[in-house]
Design a protein around this motif. Structure first.
Motif, short mmCIF file in Angstrom:
data_model
loop_
_atom_site.label_atom_id
_atom_site.label_comp_id
_atom_site.label_asym_id
_atom_site.label_seq_id
_atom_site.Cartn_x
_atom_site.Cartn_y
_atom_site.Cartn_z
N ILE A 1 -5.95 -47.80 26.18
CA ILE A 1 -6.47 -48.51 25.01
C ILE A 1 -6.25 -50.00 25.19
O ILE A 1 -5.10 -50.45 25.31
N GLY B 1 -5.70 -53.72 24.42
CA GLY B 1 -5.02 -54.34 23.29
C GLY B 1 -3.62 -53.79 23.12
O GLY B 1 -2.75 -54.47 22.60
N LEU B 2 -3.41 -52.56 23.56
CA LEU B 2 -2.05 -52.02 23.54
C LEU B 2 -1.43 -52.25 24.91
O LEU B 2 -2.09 -52.03 25.93
N ASP C 1 3.11 -49.20 24.76
CA ASP C 1 2.49 -48.61 23.58
C ASP C 1 1.44 -47.57 23.94
O ASP C 1 1.30 -46.55 23.27
N ALA D 1 3.15 -44.52 24.61
CA ALA D 1 3.82 -43.99 23.42
C ALA D 1 2.87 -43.24 22.48
O ALA D 1 3.31 -42.45 21.65
N VAL D 2 1.56 -43.48 22.64
CA VAL D 2 0.60 -42.92 21.67
C VAL D 2 0.75 -41.40 21.46
O VAL D 2 0.88 -40.94 20.33
N THR E 1 3.71 -40.52 19.33
CA THR E 1 3.57 -40.84 17.91
C THR E 1 2.61 -39.86 17.25
O THR E 1 2.77 -39.54 16.08
N LEU F 1 7.71 -44.85 16.01
CA LEU F 1 7.22 -45.80 16.99
C LEU F 1 8.36 -46.33 17.86
O LEU F 1 8.21 -46.46 19.08
N ARG G 1 8.58 -45.77 21.79
CA ARG G 1 8.56 -46.90 22.71
C ARG G 1 9.73 -46.83 23.68
O ARG G 1 9.59 -47.13 24.87
N ARG H 1 1.34 -41.51 30.30
CA ARG H 1 0.89 -41.14 28.97
C ARG H 1 0.61 -39.64 28.88
O ARG H 1 0.91 -39.00 27.87
N MET I 1 2.19 -46.13 14.07
CA MET I 1 1.44 -46.37 15.30
C MET I 1 0.00 -46.70 14.99
O MET I 1 -0.62 -47.50 15.68
N ARG J 1 -3.64 -54.20 16.89
CA ARG J 1 -3.71 -54.76 18.24
C ARG J 1 -5.10 -54.68 18.83
O ARG J 1 -5.52 -55.59 19.55
N SER K 1 -7.29 -57.87 19.97
CA SER K 1 -7.71 -58.04 21.36
C SER K 1 -9.21 -58.30 21.47
O SER K 1 -9.69 -58.72 22.51
N GLU L 1 -12.53 -45.05 24.22
CA GLU L 1 -11.13 -45.03 23.78
C GLU L 1 -10.95 -44.11 22.58
O GLU L 1 -9.95 -43.40 22.46
#
Ligand SMILES: Nc1ncnc2c1ncn2[C@@H]1O[C@H](COP(=O)(O)OP(=O)(O)O)[C@@H](O)[C@H]1O
Ligand SMILES: [Mg+2]
Lengths: 259, 375
Positions: free
Chosen positions: A134, A136-137, A141, A144-145, A148, A154, A158, A193, B1, B8, B12, B284
């Motif tokens: 993803i 931006g992560l 993170d 970690a998705v 979660t 979180l 992490r 992941r 999350m 985020r 971005s 995504e």
């Protein structure tokens, strides 16, 4: 190095400890061969047709398949032979026309959409050809998705993801964005992941196709090590002959049938 | 999350985020400024009444707009004064006339005549010139904001209204009519003189009631005793005057349409932004679905994103509105933004943004992870 080092109980790494209880059957292939109970994945008489231009075209024709815990099975075959389709059916992403799919002795092919979602969340890790991280992560993170999604906080997620990233050799890249990493590094993040929840079943569709030979080998090496740690039953779709050495077993598919 | 992912991934995609924010800000500012101009304009329809210091306005039966009076006999005021509860009653005159300009042109004006020294009906406050300007020979008071229309009259300058000599004695600020016609304040007697009216008639009686007296019942009594008049509380007459312009001109519709159009543009911008963001990330979302995200979580994610864009945009938009209002609001183009408008616009834009997120949701909903994640 082929992944046949699973002799005896593998060392449980700290990041898997929290989920160790739901993957008790981490025996070597030798121990479990023949023991039907330990087949994490069992698929029988799978048929699947797509309708293309109104005409049904059979892609999978009465396929049987199974995998044991800790076993790494390769699905090989020419392009268009139905490998990805089979993998999606095994991964509860796609419904088959007929046949049965069992995961951990539970029949999953007749479940409702939300129950299948839940099965994926609880039991299945995915690795894709194009990583599908993803944007931006950061790496931590991203890894970690799945935790979660299982309800881990979180912060805890992490922490565990950070440890696992160190384990896959990306300890220094925890805070890095996917687009700042090389394809090989991205795929290692994606591997982390996929295994962070120590899933019962790990499905990888052409995990090395977007990588050069060297990073492809590194990724397969790492995958083999991680599978040894988690004991996940693993199915790798590939048509990359260079990595066949990592397989415990190779199944060749052609025109929707196993050879 | 999910907040983490929502925030985020938004951050971005800076360019798209910016476009979405601009859409929201645009909508908020537009609704508030349009609305503010609308209420500012409407407010002008009742400025004379609002600032009259009177409790009750009495005029000809059927009076519907303070600027367009139908005259009533002045001597009726004695009957009004004798009504119990009436503490004070003053007559007032309003006439249309024309002021001659130095270059030979004419400008229509509304001559407002008030009893000298009366506290009722004196809507203006002198800001330039002597306080007692009206007691000067031929004295009139004009508004600074009408300077341009009246070709910049100087204090002490002599002009003609309706062919009669007047002298600009003083100026006030911010008392403008809904029409383009400037108000010119003068004495009660001079007004009839200037406008060549009937000296036995008045336009209105302005009334103050004694403390503790119910104004409605006084109105009732006035109507009963005089028969041919309408008596209304100031609030009612202000509202009636506003309503007159609302219904006769349809400005409500035109302002409303412009505002709705602005909202629509904002909606499209926000919807298009979210949609573009989602399209860009469709694989995504497919991945999230493959990993076991539920529909609910995906909805939550998209809702959180549009809510974030909306809330940030609304805050910036409101600040910008304050700034624009402070800089651009003048009596001639007053931007009166009632508090309810801030809240309404915020709520409206927020709901529009949430609505706009259904479009990308429908797209994500139809995503089949199997097809998207191939190859
Ligand atoms: N969603 C789909 N709709 C229609 N046809 C499909 C779809 N997915 C795959 N196919 C077709 O099914 C066949 C098998 O595809 P796939 O399982 O992706 O093969 P492989 O992964 O072995 O290359 C191909 O001919 C492909 O064109
Ligand atoms: Mg494929």
């Amino acid at each position: 190095m082929p992944a046949n080092q699973t002799t005896g109980m593998p060392q449980a790494m700290p990041y898997f400890q929290a989920v160790a209880s739901n993957s008790m059957n981490r025996k070597s292939n030798a121990d479990i061969a023949g023991e039907e109970d330990h087949r994490v994945l069992l698929a029988t008489n799978i048929c699947k047709s797509y309708s293309i231009g109104g005409e049904p075209r059979r892609v999978l024709d009465d396929v049987d398949f199974h995998t044991y815990a800790g076993e790494m099975v390769f699905l090989c075959g020419p392009s268009g032979s139905g490998k990805s389709t089979l993998l999606s059916i095994l991964g509860c992403l796609l419904e088959c026309d007929s046949g049965e799919v069992w995961i951990d002795n539970r029949r999953v092919d007749q479940l409702s959409v939300s129950e299948r979602t839940n099965v994926r969340r609880r039991n299945i890790g995915f690795v894709f050809q194009r990583f599908q991280l993803i944007r931006g992560l950061n790496a931590e993170d991203n890894v970690a998705v799945p935790l979660t999604l299982q309800g881990v906080s979180l912060n805890d997620a992490r922490e565990r993801s950070g440890e696992l990233l160190s384990r896959v050799g990306l300890g220094l890249h925890r805070k890095q964005q996917p687009n700042a990493m090389s394809p090989g590094q991205c795929q290692r993040v994606a591997l982390a992941r996929a295994v962070i929840t120590a899933p019962r079943l790990l499905l990888a569709d052409e995990p090395t196709a977007a990588l050069d030979g060297k990073s492809g080998n590194e990724v397969m090496e790492l995958l083999a090590e991680l599978v040894a740690d988690t004991g996940s039953a693993t199915v790798v779709v590939t048509h990359d002959p260079r990595i066949l050495g990592y397989a415990d077993r190779v199944c060749e598919i052609e025109n929707g049938q196993f050879k | 999350m999910f907040w983490n992912i929502a925030l985020r991934t938004l951050l971005s995609d800076r360019g798209k985020l910016l476009a979405g924010l601009v859409g929201v800000i645009f909508s908020v500012v537009l609704v508030n400024i349009q609305g503010g101009l609308f209420f500012g304009l409407l407010h002008k329809a009742s400025l004379l009444v609002d600032h009259s210091n009177a409790d009750i306005w009495v005029g000809h039966r059927g009076m519907h707009n303070v600027d367009f009076p139908h005259h009533i006999p002045e001597h009726w005021i004695h009957r009004v004064r004798s009504i119990p509860g009436v503490a004070q009653a003053e007559p007032m005159r309003i006439y249309f006339s024309e002021m001659s300009l130095p270059n030979g042109d004419f400008e229509g004006v509304m001559v407002v005549g008030l009893k000298e020294g009366a506290s009722l009906g004196r809507a203006y406050k002198i800001t330039e010139g002597p306080e007692d300007g009206l007691s000067y020979t031929d004295g009139v008071v004009v508004d600074q904001c009408d300077d341009q229309k009246l070709s910049y009259p100087e204090i002490g300058e002599t002009r003609e209204i309706g062919g009669r000599r007047v002298q600009i004695a003083a100026k006030c600020y911010g008392i403008l009519s809904f029409l383009v016609t400037p108000y010119v304040f003068t004495t009660y007697d001079r007004a009839v003189d200037i406008a060549d009216g009937d000296p036995s008639m008045a336009s209105y009686f302005l009334i103050r009631v004694a403390p503790g007296i119910d104004r409605e019942s006084v109105c009732e009594e006035i109507r009963r005793r005089l028969g041919d008049v309408t008596a209304m509380t100031s609030e009612d007459y202000a509202a009636t005057s506003v309503k007159f312009w609302m219904t006769r001109t349809g400005i409500g519709l035109s302002f409303g349409a412009a505002t709705a159009l602005g909202l629509l543009v904002g909606l499209v911008m926000v919807g298009q932004t979210l949609y573009a963001m989602v399209l860009d990330r469709i694989s995504e979302f497919a991945t999230l679905k493959a990993m076991g995200s539920t529909e609910r979580e995906i909805v939550l994610l998209l809702t959180a994103q549009s809510a974030l864009v909306a809330v940030v945009g609304i805050c910036i938009g409101l600040v910008l509105t304050f700034v624009i209002q402070a800089i651009l609001s003048t009596p001639r183009a007053a931007i009166d933004i009632p508090v309810f408008l801030y809240f309404t616009s915020a709520a409206l834009v927020l709901s529009i943004c949430l609505f706009a997120s259904t479009l990308p949701y429908l797209r994500v909903r139809s995503v089949d992870p199997h097809s998207v994640l191939q190859g």
